[in-house]
Enzyme design. Structure first.
Site, PDB file in Angstrom:
ATOM      1  N   HIS A   1      19.097  -0.640  26.285  1.00 28.16           N
ATOM      2  CA  HIS A   1      17.699  -0.238  26.065  1.00 28.16           C
ATOM      3  C   HIS A   1      17.399   0.133  24.617  1.00 28.16           C
ATOM      4  O   HIS A   1      16.262   0.009  24.171  1.00 28.16           O
ATOM      5  CB  HIS A   1      17.326   0.932  26.990  1.00 28.16           C
ATOM      6  CG  HIS A   1      17.801   2.277  26.522  1.00 28.16           C
ATOM      7  ND1 HIS A   1      19.102   2.712  26.706  1.00 28.16           N
ATOM      8  CD2 HIS A   1      17.154   3.284  25.873  1.00 28.16           C
ATOM      9  CE1 HIS A   1      19.230   3.926  26.202  1.00 28.16           C
ATOM     10  NE2 HIS A   1      18.071   4.295  25.685  1.00 28.16           N
TER      11      HIS A   1
ATOM     12  N   LYS B   1      17.388  -0.341  17.848  1.00 28.79           N
ATOM     13  CA  LYS B   1      17.722   0.593  16.767  1.00 28.79           C
ATOM     14  C   LYS B   1      18.584  -0.056  15.693  1.00 28.79           C
ATOM     15  O   LYS B   1      18.752   0.505  14.608  1.00 28.79           O
ATOM     16  CB  LYS B   1      18.416   1.832  17.340  1.00 28.79           C
ATOM     17  CG  LYS B   1      17.450   2.752  18.068  1.00 28.79           C
ATOM     18  CD  LYS B   1      18.120   4.037  18.540  1.00 28.79           C
ATOM     19  CE  LYS B   1      17.093   4.967  19.195  1.00 28.79           C
ATOM     20  NZ  LYS B   1      17.706   6.209  19.714  1.00 28.79           N
TER      21      LYS B   1
END
Length: 266
Positions: free
Chosen positions: A116, A120
């Site tokens: 998920h 990043k």
């Protein structure tokens, strides 16, 4: 006359059937040739279709491998994020089972939760690991990890709904989340499940800018978020898992503390 003409009719009839037989043979031959041509055409088309499918499959496999490599790169680069993703996946697995997912769907949800935060990898280290509260501008950059992750995972076919987990895990049930401000059940189920698990882990973990909250504070925040930040039904299930000891942050932290974080990504 009668004796003379009868053989004539017989001759004519004989000639007619002889011609008809030849015509029928020609027609049959033409049909056979036509069927043969159709067969050859379909076979060639099938071979081409199979070749196209094989090529598409190889491209998909290469794409899937690329995503897994990026996930491993992220976890190797930032162990804190890697441990966070594994804990969120563990909590999501528990919540999925409590919700009534089948074993196969639970495993799929766990993998989606594991990936998920892959977006990043696109966030600068100065923002991702800043040891202080983010500025408004930095927070805007951080929020892009949801859409970046969804784009990375868009063609990832190994895990169903995987891009939904990345894209929607910061949406809120009351519509005040991001990136789209969706509300209620307009937020895909994977997003709603991972949102609770993600927030819970954020509250129970030591962050670069603050320490972990105690469990009384955590439970109070979960209660406060019921129907506002979180899906109320899922929130109730999650709090029940905590109260029954099915979910324990301390045990979960120990589980992933010294583990090879890339071993379960596949």
């Amino acid at each position: 006359m009668f004796i003379f003409t009868r053989p004539s009719y017989i001759v004519v009839a004989s000639n007619f059937f002889d011609i008809s037989g030849k015509t029928a043979a020609i027609v049959v031959l033409i049909c056979v040739i036509s069927l043969l041509l159709v067969y050859i055409l379909l076979t060639n088309r099938q071979k081409k279709t199979q070749a196209d499918l094989d090529l598409a499959r190889r491209q998909i496999e290469m794409g899937n491998e690329s995503v897994l490599m990026m996930a491993k790169a992220l976890f190797s680069k930032d162990r804190r994020t890697g441990e966070h993703c594994h804990r969120v996946a563990y909590y999501a697995e528990k919540l999925g089972k409590a919700y009534g997912f089948s074993d196969a769907d639970t495993k799929n949800l766990k993998k989606a939760a594991l990936l998920h935060d892959i977006g990043k990898i696109a966030i600068p280290d100065a923002v991702l690991n800043k040891p202080a509260k983010l500025t408004g501008e930095e927070y805007d950059v951080m929020k892009t990890h949801t859409t970046a992750g969804a784009e990375i995972l868009r063609g990832f076919t190994i895990v169903d709904h995987v891009s939904e987990g990345a894209r929607y895990h910061h949406e809120r049930y009351d519509g005040k989340g991001y990136p789209y401000g969706l509300s209620g059940e307009d937020i895909p189920l994977y997003g709603r499940i991972i949102a609770i698990c993600d927030t819970f882990d954020a509250m129970t973990a030591n962050r670069v800018y603050r320490g972990a909250l105690d469990m009384d504070q955590v439970m109070e925040e979960l209660k406060k978020g019921r129907g506002t930040q979180f899906d109320p039904y899922l929130d109730d299930l999650f709090m029940n898992l905590i109260e029954t000891g099915e979910i324990s942050p301390q045990k979960t932290f120990e589980m992933f503390k010294d583990r090879d974080l890339t071993e379960d990504i596949e």
